[in-house]
Scaffold this motif. Sequence first.
Motif, PDB file in Angstrom:
ATOM      1  N   PRO A  56       0.912  -1.275   0.147  1.00 39.88           N
ATOM      2  CA  PRO A  56      -0.548   0.091   0.532  1.00 39.88           C
ATOM      3  C   PRO A  56       1.018   1.308   0.033  1.00 39.88           C
ATOM      4  CG  PRO A  56      -0.690  -1.668   1.582  1.00 39.88           C
ATOM      5  CD  PRO A  56       0.528  -2.155   0.984  1.00 39.88           C
ATOM      6  N   ALA A  57       2.222   1.229   0.549  1.00 37.19           N
ATOM      7  CA  ALA A  57       3.022   2.846   0.722  1.00 37.19           C
ATOM      8  C   ALA A  57       3.251   2.715  -0.322  1.00 37.19           C
ATOM      9  CB  ALA A  57       4.186   2.124   1.698  1.00 37.19           C
ATOM     10  N   ASN A  59       2.428   1.781  -3.477  1.00 38.19           N
ATOM     11  CA  ASN A  59       0.739   2.319  -4.529  1.00 38.19           C
ATOM     12  C   ASN A  59       1.225   3.527  -4.273  1.00 38.19           C
ATOM     13  OD1 ASN A  59      -1.078   0.946  -6.423  1.00 38.19           O
ATOM     14  ND2 ASN A  59       0.046  -0.976  -4.578  1.00 38.19           N
ATOM     15  N   TYR A  60       0.616   3.964  -2.789  1.00 36.23           N
ATOM     16  CA  TYR A  60       0.618   5.839  -2.914  1.00 36.23           C
ATOM     17  C   TYR A  60       1.447   6.271  -3.043  1.00 36.23           C
ATOM     18  CZ  TYR A  60      -1.115   8.873   0.286  1.00 36.23           C
ATOM     19  OH  TYR A  60      -2.378  10.354   0.612  1.00 36.23           O
ATOM     20  N   ARG A  85       1.472   6.092  -6.245  1.00 36.92           N
ATOM     21  CA  ARG A  85       0.119   6.826  -7.737  1.00 36.92           C
ATOM     22  C   ARG A  85       0.229   9.065  -7.279  1.00 36.92           C
ATOM     23  NH1 ARG A  85      -4.531   4.143  -8.142  1.00 36.92           N
ATOM     24  NH2 ARG A  85      -3.182   1.936  -7.289  1.00 36.92           N
ATOM     25  N   GLY A  86       1.468   9.193  -6.076  1.00 38.28           N
ATOM     26  CA  GLY A  86       1.409  10.400  -6.048  1.00 38.28           C
ATOM     27  C   GLY A  86       2.319  10.667  -6.459  1.00 38.28           C
ATOM     28  N   LYS A  91      -7.149   0.187  -6.900  1.00 40.97           N
ATOM     29  CA  LYS A  91      -7.451   1.444  -5.656  1.00 40.97           C
ATOM     30  C   LYS A  91      -6.777   1.580  -4.755  1.00 40.97           C
ATOM     31  CE  LYS A  91     -11.686   0.190  -3.854  1.00 40.97           C
ATOM     32  NZ  LYS A  91     -13.792   0.098  -4.435  1.00 40.97           N
ATOM     33  N   GLN A  92      -6.107   2.762  -4.425  1.00 45.05           N
ATOM     34  CA  GLN A  92      -5.339   3.058  -2.889  1.00 45.05           C
ATOM     35  C   GLN A  92      -6.280   1.731  -2.122  1.00 45.05           C
ATOM     36  OE1 GLN A  92      -1.851   4.526  -2.409  1.00 45.05           O
ATOM     37  NE2 GLN A  92      -2.358   2.904  -0.341  1.00 45.05           N
ATOM     38  N   PHE A 127      -5.803   1.684   2.460  1.00 44.91           N
ATOM     39  CA  PHE A 127      -5.590   1.747   3.584  1.00 44.91           C
ATOM     40  C   PHE A 127      -5.656   1.106   4.316  1.00 44.91           C
ATOM     41  CE2 PHE A 127      -7.095   4.750   0.891  1.00 44.91           C
ATOM     42  CZ  PHE A 127      -6.316   6.374   0.970  1.00 44.91           C
TER      43      PHE A 127
END
Lengths: 549, 327
Positions: free
Chosen positions: A166-167, A169-170, A173-174, A206-207, A209
């Motif tokens: 997830p990190a 990805n974040y 994506r950022g 999708k992101q 969390f």
Amino acid sequence: MKIKNIRILRRVSQTIFLVLFLFLLLKTEFRGTFKKSEVETIRLNYPVRVFLEFDPLVVFSTSISTHSIYKGTIWALIFIGITLIFGRAFCGWVCPLGTLNHFFSHIKLRRKGAKLIKSNKWKSWQIVKYYILIGLITAGLFTSLQTGLIDPIPFLVRSLSVSILPAVNYGIRGILNGLYQTNIPVFQHISDFSFAALGSTLLSYKQTFYHYSFLIGVIFITVLALNRVITRFWCRGICPLGAFLGLISRFSIFGLEKYPEKCTECNRCLLYCQGGDDPHPKDRWKSSECHLCLNCQAECPEGALKFKFFPSRKRTQITPDFQRRRILTGIVAGAALVPVLRATSGLTKNYNPRLIRPPGSLDEKEFLKRCIRCGECMKVCPTNAIQPTFLEAGVEGMWTPMLIMRIGYCEHTCVLCSQVCPTGAIWRITEEEKLGIKTGKPVKIGTAFYDRGRCLPWAMDTPCIVCEEFCPTSPKAVWLKEEKIVKRDGTVTTIKRPYIDPKICWGCGICEHVCPVQDKPAVYVTSIGESRSKTNQILLEKKTDTGKK
Amino acid sequence: MEKEDNNLTRRDFISRTAKTGVALVTTGVLGYWLKKRERFPGEVELSTTMNDFRVNLPANLPDIVIVRNSSPAELVKSAINELGGMSRFISRGDVVVIKPNIGWDRVPKQAANTNPEVVKTVVELCYNVGAKKVIVSDVSCNDARRCFRRSGIARAVKSVGGYVILPEKRKFKDMKLGGKVLDVWPVFTPFVETDKLINIPIVKHHNLAGATMAMKNWYGILGGRRNQLHQNIHESIADLCNFMRPTLVILDAYRILLTNGPQGGNIQDTKEIRTIAVSVDQVAIDSFGATLLNKNPEDFGFIKKGYERGLGNMKLNEMNIRKINLG
């Protein structure tokens, strides 16, 4: 084959298994493949849980706690068999966490020469992992399965799924979203292209969390960082799977033969030793520590070391140096852990009403005998609802799955979490069983309630009923009553107010998820009525078979 | 010797002073510049946009074409034919975006999403008259991957070369709708960045709006907290219809959902009436749709609001309606 070639073969094997592991982990998600001819059922295209099913500690510990072997975990017998013949080859050739530890230990070695040689000698603290294993297995025997916290495969699956990926990805994506938002066509094309390329591989749809993702990530990075201090610290000192394989490796017929007369004391064999198992010909080889990386034989210029079948055991120690008192401590600690954990309120009294387990989960006590906290269910959940607990399920249940409806909700016809669970903590169910199509009894995970002080039609005379629109059952569990109201200014009007039918509601939580009162929804789900529990019920109803075999 | 080391040479003096000076000036300039940029971090001013994809049509065309009693594909083809064929609406080289209702994780026979055969036929018709690219998308209520798959629409569209776009967060853009209740909302950009737009709703029951048909289908272009729209549902639907003016509306009433809407779930709540209606007037087509649910256009707030705001006609008796029975 030359020993150096076999060493290359080992590296190839490590790489293949690591890549396969990561590939399957990234495929633990339904991405929306629209090519299959079947329309009704959604399944993953790859057997994503195999690494967990092939994990010998998973099958060993769950068979201790449940006295049975669940579905595919039987496959782990293959690696137990390999260990019985070859010793801990799993650690040196297969284990993806072992490979990562190996990599981070050896990339740009910090220690050199004599220091490195000294650090790779066997150390007495390496025995700690056996006591950890003994404690965990004893706890398992007394019905609390805790191995998953540090069993390397669940540990790695959980750390990557819930934190690292997830990190990543974040971050990606950022950057790509930033490029897209520049509104400069070239950058937008780069962004689109990268999304298309990464979208079916590294990036999730999708992101996601996760609750306590940070903590799980810090633990994982610490484990990797410790390799910089001591080569494969985790594998040598902590890993309960390594300890288990080390214990059963005493029966192995393959091993290291030493020819001390050829040895010139150059110590090269210790330079790259992974396990800290004393391959030096003048020392006693600790066979339970050896990962079979074969570096010692490959490094030895004199041919004083040779791995072979039926080696002499003159200079070999097949059992670790146990101290009876410490073994006893391990057993007592493991045995005492269970009553101490259970006497705390939480499991049987005053339990957390928001502890909503995934559909198909077994009764809490049975659940805790099986859940290895691998996080597969959290990774696969399409709505991101399944989250790791921290203390919500008690200390005993740390990192087990719970649904948080503000983040996601349980998709009406989705059973992917039950499909990926390797141990049956979430029993494998089909869509038909989940919806209770044959039995008339759907699998309930909880029941929804209204907070009439916050609900728009109840408290603010404002039409809303988004909950009713989204309620997926047929007939809907949310039903409406048209009521006459007098507004503040005296006008009389009618409004539709929502009610829950607890007989129909199965607790999917989509009402809570979509409620416009965002911070603290006016409709919320608690675990009451969950099918898995005999006691956590409101309605007097004759329980029928849930349709599970 | 120590003393000599501490001696400051001229060269040293100049270079060090210059470096300090540059650092000081940079700090000052940067501070001044950033200070000038200070303003309350609020919303960016946007201008109202209206997305008009309508084409010029001859005046003698029927207001609504209604075709009954055949397969979905045949119904669509003959309805479009009656309006003079797809080439009236789609030009060679156009990018066409189709907006079916793919709101729910339901299968076709549950009639919660637009019929996949209808969508597929429209994609084919667009390609037949030379469309460059036909895109199908929707911002689903349930998980989009499941909705697109289980509705059968993704597969049907791909089988004839259409493109399927799943909603993704980065492709939403804040736009000013300039409505009576809806001001700035995130809109899924593929629906507005196109040459032509075709709305293909299904006729369904809806407890708050009364029904969901063409006009309410525009909910599916929005992101954000669209669960607030229910608080003034009729006005927000009218706002959206003012904002979105499609090239064509094709009303799928092959199998309709009579109760438990908008997502149903029980096949007993559906009814196969094998009807397709086509129009360019979104209010008119919803007025006709109302009759399929055994109601009058006047029973629906959003139809009345649309009519009052001049978005279309709701007086069925004033319209030129062409009815065809293929059965």
